[in-house]
Design a protein around this motif. Structure first.
Motif, PDB file in Angstrom:
ATOM      1  N   ASP A   1      63.686-108.025 -44.525  1.00 13.08           N
ATOM      2  CA  ASP A   1      63.938-109.179 -45.399  1.00 13.08           C
ATOM      3  C   ASP A   1      64.976-108.778 -46.440  1.00 13.08           C
ATOM      4  OD1 ASP A   1      63.910-111.381 -47.046  1.00 13.08           O
ATOM      5  OD2 ASP A   1      61.723-111.502 -47.197  1.00 13.08           O
ATOM      6  N   LYS A   2      66.127-109.439 -46.416  1.00 10.97           N
ATOM      7  CA  LYS A   2      67.189-109.097 -47.364  1.00 10.97           C
ATOM      8  C   LYS A   2      66.811-109.430 -48.803  1.00 10.97           C
ATOM      9  CE  LYS A   2      69.706-113.427 -46.501  1.00 10.97           C
ATOM     10  NZ  LYS A   2      70.957-113.979 -45.940  1.00 10.97           N
ATOM     11  N   LYS A   3      65.742-110.229 -48.983  1.00 15.73           N
ATOM     12  CA  LYS A   3      65.276-110.517 -50.334  1.00 15.73           C
ATOM     13  C   LYS A   3      64.662-109.289 -51.001  1.00 15.73           C
ATOM     14  CE  LYS A   3      64.467-115.475 -49.581  1.00 15.73           C
ATOM     15  NZ  LYS A   3      63.488-116.566 -49.604  1.00 15.73           N
ATOM     16  N   ASN A   4      64.486-108.233 -50.231  1.00 11.26           N
ATOM     17  CA  ASN A   4      63.992-106.972 -50.788  1.00 11.26           C
ATOM     18  C   ASN A   4      65.112-106.121 -51.377  1.00 11.26           C
ATOM     19  OD1 ASN A   4      61.270-107.397 -50.055  1.00 11.26           O
ATOM     20  ND2 ASN A   4      61.640-106.628 -47.981  1.00 11.26           N
ATOM     21  N   TRP A   5      66.308-106.664 -51.477  1.00 12.43           N
ATOM     22  CA  TRP A   5      67.468-105.860 -51.842  1.00 12.43           C
ATOM     23  C   TRP A   5      67.338-105.189 -53.209  1.00 12.43           C
ATOM     24  CZ3 TRP A   5      70.748-106.262 -55.999  1.00 12.43           C
ATOM     25  CH2 TRP A   5      70.638-107.410 -56.776  1.00 12.43           C
ATOM     26  N   LEU A   6      66.755-105.873 -54.179  1.00 14.68           N
ATOM     27  CA  LEU A   6      66.718-105.318 -55.528  1.00 14.68           C
ATOM     28  C   LEU A   6      65.780-104.111 -55.608  1.00 14.68           C
ATOM     29  CD1 LEU A   6      67.939-105.735 -58.305  1.00 14.68           C
ATOM     30  CD2 LEU A   6      66.013-107.213 -58.887  1.00 14.68           C
ATOM     31  N   SER A   7      64.618-104.210 -55.000  1.00 15.69           N
ATOM     32  CA  SER A   7      63.691-103.068 -54.974  1.00 15.69           C
ATOM     33  C   SER A   7      64.286-101.914 -54.173  1.00 15.69           C
ATOM     34  CB  SER A   7      62.355-103.496 -54.351  1.00 15.69           C
ATOM     35  OG  SER A   7      61.726-104.482 -55.133  1.00 15.69           O
ATOM     36  N   PHE A   8      64.960-102.253 -53.083  1.00 13.79           N
ATOM     37  CA  PHE A   8      65.597-101.220 -52.253  1.00 13.79           C
ATOM     38  C   PHE A   8      66.670-100.478 -53.039  1.00 13.79           C
ATOM     39  CE2 PHE A   8      69.231-100.101 -49.536  1.00 13.79           C
ATOM     40  CZ  PHE A   8      68.625 -99.156 -48.710  1.00 13.79           C
ATOM     41  N   VAL A   9      67.529-101.218 -53.728  1.00 11.81           N
ATOM     42  CA  VAL A   9      68.604-100.601 -54.506  1.00 11.81           C
ATOM     43  C   VAL A   9      68.039 -99.755 -55.641  1.00 11.81           C
ATOM     44  CG1 VAL A   9      70.508-101.098 -56.105  1.00 11.81           C
ATOM     45  CG2 VAL A   9      70.358-102.312 -53.919  1.00 11.81           C
ATOM     46  N   SER A  10      66.976-100.250 -56.272  1.00 14.05           N
ATOM     47  CA  SER A  10      66.358 -99.522 -57.373  1.00 14.05           C
ATOM     48  C   SER A  10      65.893 -98.136 -56.932  1.00 14.05           C
ATOM     49  CB  SER A  10      65.179-100.329 -57.928  1.00 14.05           C
ATOM     50  OG  SER A  10      64.562 -99.649 -58.998  1.00 14.05           O
TER      51      SER A  10
END
Length: 360
Positions: A43-52
């Motif tokens: 899910d690309k909506k996980n991008w912020l947690s992934f980047v963090s």
């Protein structure tokens, strides 16, 4: 309160159990949730947690290079001061007192930009600020994103498991979040973009901002002291990024009531004043929960507050146009009531002498 209860994405194990108490997941459940929340392939909506978390792991090689190739006592001291004092204080100055609580205001956007970028960027403002409003509203109760009663791992992985915003907000709720972030200067999504990316922050601008910050500071440290200094400081920043995730577990007594009479005056939650975070970062946590919108939380003589010193300095040079200082109110409400008249007797006359002394 509906907004506060719904603004964060509820984890799969929920905030409450069937009895309305805090849902306490096992470590296995927490780790499973974490791996799901950082999975951008699912899910690309996980991008912020992934980047963090990608930033944390990206900094690890710098730490290894420093330890095994460029190590020296001098660089170790610099790394220690940078991670503990510089980054710790900046976290309090920027994320805590400004982004979340708006305890002071800048004269213009230039000084805001300078303060925002005093250190290399690691924590996304959105993850910190919005969830921290919830933390204050629901401290140590179900829904608190880093409720210490949930255990160490519950708090340590909270930025991925509990702090991201709800992905199914109405446009009105989304706009409230935008309002909470507006003063930070973070470029926000439109509502349509939010539905696509699941975040308030625009991913393109956020990622470019991180790359620019890292490029600038690596170049600056390299020019100041070579590759060794750059690796030492970047490694120290990674160390801080891991350590700061342990703070709220410690700062709320590890889930137990560790408040001390005469030291911790806020009795509405389990926050405590700790000497080390207070001295290196100005984070007197119980004081802060007592007066969250104060630009100063070191109210007593021994309570060093490096974050306040920066804010006050910026005010003196005109960079900060307004701040709120709750020290006088703290003294009036919590120090003066702790004074009581006590009778003493003159050793010469034997007559009573009335003196006012502290009792705690």
């Amino acid at each position: 309160m509906a907004f506060i209860h719904n603004v964060l994405e509820e984890p799969s194990y929920g905030w409450k159990d069937e009895n309305g108490n805090l849902s306490k997941p096992t470590n296995k459940q927490i780790l499973k949730e974490f791996l799901t929340r950082i999975n951008v392939f699912k899910d690309k909506k996980n991008w912020l947690s992934f980047v963090s978390w990608l930033m944390v792991f990206t900094l690890a090689p710098f730490l290894l290079l420093f330890v095994f190739k460029y190590f020296s006592i001098k660089l170790l001291l610099i790394a220690f001061l940078y991670s503990m004092v510089v980054m710790g204080s900046h976290g309090t100055i920027w994320y805590h007192r400004y982004c979340t609580h708006g305890a002071y205001k800048f004269r213009n956007n230039f000084w805001r930009f300078v303060t925002q970028n005093l250190t290399l960027k690691i924590i996304p403002e959105e993850i910190y600020a919005i969830s921290h409003h919830v933390h204050h509203a629901l401290s140590d109760t179900p829904g608190d994103p880093y409720n210490a009663q949930g255990g160490f791992l519950y708090c340590f992985l909270a930025d991925a498991n509990h702090q991201p915003v709800n992905r199914n907000m109405t446009e009105r709720e989304f706009n409230r979040c935008v309002t909470l972030m507006k003063h930070t200067g973070v470029t926000t999504n439109t509502y349509a973009q939010y539905k696509k990316w699941g975040s308030i922050a625009n991913p393109f601008h956020a990622i470019v901002g991180v790359l620019a910050s890292w490029a600038f500071w690596f170049t600056a440290f390299y020019l100041m002291g070579g590759i060794g200094l750059a690796c030492a400081i970047f490694g120290a920043a990674g160390f801080w990024a891991v350590g700061v995730r342990t703070f709220n577990y410690e700062g709320h007594g590890k889930g137990e009531d560790k408040r001390r009479e005469g030291v911790d005056h806020n009795l509405k939650d389990m926050s405590i004043n700790q000497l080390w975070p207070g001295i290196v970062a100005g984070e007197w946590h119980n004081n802060h929960h007592l007066f969250p919108k104060s630009a100063r939380s070191g109210f007593k003589a021994y309570q060093v507050d490096t974050a306040w010193y920066y804010i006050k300095f910026m005010s003196l040079i005109g960079a900060v146009s307004h701040y709120k200082d709750s020290k006088a109110q703290f003294i009036k409400e919590y120090v003066k009531p702790a004074l009581k008249p006590e009778t003493e007797y003159c050793p010469l006359t034997g007559k009573p002498i009335f003196a006012t002394v502290k009792i705690n």
